[in-house]
Enzyme design. Structure first.
Site, PDB file in Angstrom:
ATOM      1  CB  THR A 146      -0.862  -0.076   1.298  1.00 22.51           C
ATOM      2  OG1 THR A 146      -1.589  -1.301   1.291  1.00 22.51           O
ATOM      3  CG2 THR A 146      -1.864   1.035   1.434  1.00 22.51           C
ATOM      4  CD  GLU A 157      -5.381  -6.200  -0.691  1.00 20.72           C
ATOM      5  OE1 GLU A 157      -5.117  -7.201  -0.024  1.00 20.72           O
ATOM      6  OE2 GLU A 157      -5.627  -5.111  -0.164  1.00 20.72           O
ATOM      7  CG  ASP A 171      -8.132  -7.004   1.679  1.00 20.39           C
ATOM      8  OD1 ASP A 171      -7.185  -7.795   1.829  1.00 20.39           O
ATOM      9  OD2 ASP A 171      -8.004  -5.777   1.809  1.00 20.39           O
ATOM     10  CB  SER A 225      -9.527  -2.034   4.641  1.00 21.56           C
ATOM     11  OG  SER A 225      -8.295  -1.356   4.496  1.00 21.56           O
ATOM     12  N   GLY A 282      -0.391  -4.170   4.655  1.00 24.91           N
ATOM     13  CA  GLY A 282      -1.442  -5.178   4.812  1.00 24.91           C
ATOM     14  C   GLY A 282      -1.683  -5.488   6.275  1.00 24.91           C
TER      15      GLY A 282
END
Length: 560
Positions: free
Chosen positions: A378, A398, A420, A439, A461
């Site tokens: 990210t 992602e 996800d 998320s 992540g």
């Protein structure tokens, strides 16, 4: 066996770019060229929202594998005039035609993650551009065209490939589709550090947005190109999906830690609640009694992470699809109950999710922990302006390189956000039409006595919450300088015994934790990439810092 460190060693010049002070504004991002563009917006009178948007557009050029036009994310904004902190939810959404079993094979078995992650059906409706559009209309002062043009020029004229591009292409070129290979591996030869790269297709796309507005992504020719690309590869997104997408402005979730207030996004963002839980568990210990490099600190962190992350895996979901026990999860008595699981004897084998429902008057049974793989990269960036406004954003494709699908002729990658979701049906975070996956992104603003004191965030992540929490404790508990707080070695632990760790943790500490039932990899690795700004209101100085694990920088603005 000696452990191997994979962290890039910044040069002296690089390190100098990663720390800055300013009196009239600050920008920090993971790529220096993007930071420079945001700083220029501040110098020309733009506010925090203006500069944040300009940085996002620029990162879509120079960090195209991590974010961009096809990305999604969350934005937290503190408006000095109203004293209100808002969240703009630009997270991805599943297409209306999504099938909860689309990541299962004919036998009902879960398709391997790699295959899921490069499938056109893994692409969620991208939201970061809509979030920026909403943010600029609500809080910005500059015309959209003025904020996009620097990124368009950067894409058109080109820039030098940095070491991050070099490493990413080397490790992940197998994820790339044919169109993406044209950018990252021209004529079949991978780009390497020092190469000059241009993305004229992306420059064209940015100028379409500049001339016709962000709507061109959701209803115009860019939308048409996205749908055409996905349909050719078996995707399910439609023009109606894009046209109907909204990025709502929501209230931030507010928590406390040792007298400080902390603003984070709420569900479907699971990172915010997990961060507040993790800090709440740590609040019951006198952390400052232990050295920042002690086994005791790392033990507390590892067990607190297991407690907070097991609850995240069991209870987080899109609030439009499930009731989430936010009140119970953040209840002080519940957190006190969870804290008792830390026994100082060993890695407690009894740690599982708790039952927060009973702390909000419900007799519902406790949830079910379901571990699933997620993307790991990210980008985070943050801005503070001369008027006291603060903006922080974490945005992402992602996985690094997203789905590997680049829109032909338009120069940007599409995300694979739908990975996800838990791939098995009938879990709280299972895939469904028009649903947002959980998320871990957690752009954060910390307040003291009602004034913003610190803003930070990280990619990574599942490791994001761990990175943000550790930097907060390094500053608030140990009183570290902001750059030192970021560079202090971090760990990450989820439900399993394996601890991920950065270079610099002592062998004695590792041996002690191994005795207590934890395991360590032979490879050290960067955990997250924190960008942060610390505000000294008494002296009127902003302190900015960028993490050494990416080619980023912090630039302060001073009165001329």
């Amino acid at each position: 066996m000696d452990r191997i460190d994979n962290r890039h060693k910044p040069s002296k010049n690089e390190q100098e770019l990663k720390r800055s002070t300013g009196t009239h504004g600050m920008v920090a991002s993971a790529v220096h060229e993007a930071t420079e563009i945001g700083a220029k917006v501040l110098r020309q009178g733009g506010n925090a929202m203006d500069a944040l948007a300009a940085v996002q557009f620029a990162l879509g050029v120079v960090e195209v594998f991590n974010t961009g036009i096809g990305a999604s994310g969350f934005l937290v904004y503190y408006d000095q005039q109203t004293k209100k902190t808002s969240v703009i939810n630009g997270h991805s959404l599943t297409p209306a035609g999504a099938d909860k079993e689309q990541f299962l094979d004919e036998e009902g078995e879960v398709i391997p993650y790699f295959q899921q992650s490069i499938d056109a059906k893994s692409v969620g409706i991208p939201g970061i551009m809509k979030a920026m559009d909403v943010g600029l209309k609500e809080f910005g002062t500059k015309p959209l065209a003025e904020l996009i043009e620097p990124a368009a020029i950067l894409a058109e004229k080109g820039f030098r490939v940095n070491w991050q591009w070099d490493e990413v292409i080397e490790m992940l070129h197998l994820r790339l589709g044919d169109e993406a290979k044209k950018l990252f591996m021209p004529k079949g030869v991978p780009l390497v550090e020092g190469d000059w790269v241009e993305n004229k297709d992306l420059a064209k796309t940015l100028r379409i947005l500049l001339q016709r507005g962000i709507e061109a992504l959701y209803e115009g020719e860019i939308a048409d190109a996205i749908i055409d690309t996905l349909k050719k590869q078996g995707g399910i997104m439609t023009k109606e999906d894009l046209k109907n997408y909204q990025a709502p402005i929501e209230e931030a979730i507010m928590g406390t830690y040792r007298g400080y207030e902390i603003a984070v996004p709420g569900p479907p963002n699971g990172g915010g609640i997990a961060l507040l839980q993790l800090l709440g568990i740590l609040e019951g210990f006198e952390l400052e009694k232990y050295s920042p490099s002690s086994w005791e600190k790392y033990y507390l962190l590892a067990e607190a992470m297991r407690l907070a992350f097991s609850d995240k895996l069991a209870y987080m979901s899109d609030p439009n699809f499930a009731e989430i026990p936010v009140e119970g999860l953040l209840n002080k008595d519940y957190i006190k109950e969870r804290r008792k699981k830390i026994d100082w004897i060993s890695r407690n084998p009894e740690i599982d999710c708790g039952n927060p429902w009973k702390y909000q008057g419900s007799d519902r049974p406790k949830g079910q922990v379901k571990v699933f793989q997620t993307g790991k990269d990210t980008t985070h960036f943050t801005v503070a302006d001369r008027w006291g406004n603060v903006a922080a954003c974490t945005s992402s494709n992602e996985h690094i390189m997203g789905s590997g699908i680049m829109v032909p002729g338009y120069g940007f990658l599409l995300n694979n956000d739908l990975t996800d979701f838990t791939p098995e049906p009938d879990h709280i975070n299972s895939l469904a039409p028009k649903k947002q996956p959980v998320s871990a992104k957690v752009p954060t603003i910390v307040f003291k006595d009602g004034k913003p004191l610190l803003t930070l965030g990280s990619p990574g992540g599942p490791t994001i919450v761990a990175s943000v929490a550790q930097v907060i404790t390094h500053i608030l508990d140990y009183g570290m300088d902001i750059k030192d707080a970021i560079e202090e070695p971090r760990i990450y632990n989820s439900m399993g015994p394996n601890i991920w760790s950065e270079e610099g943790i002592g062998q004695k500490e590792i041996d002690k934790l191994r005795e207590m039932g934890f395991e360590f990899d032979d490879t050290e690795r960067p955990i997250g990439n924190v960008q942060a700004i610390l505000m000294d209101h008494q002296k009127g100085i902003l302190h900015g810092a960028a993490d050494s694990s990416r080619p980023g920088s912090a630039i302060g603005i001073n009165e001329r």
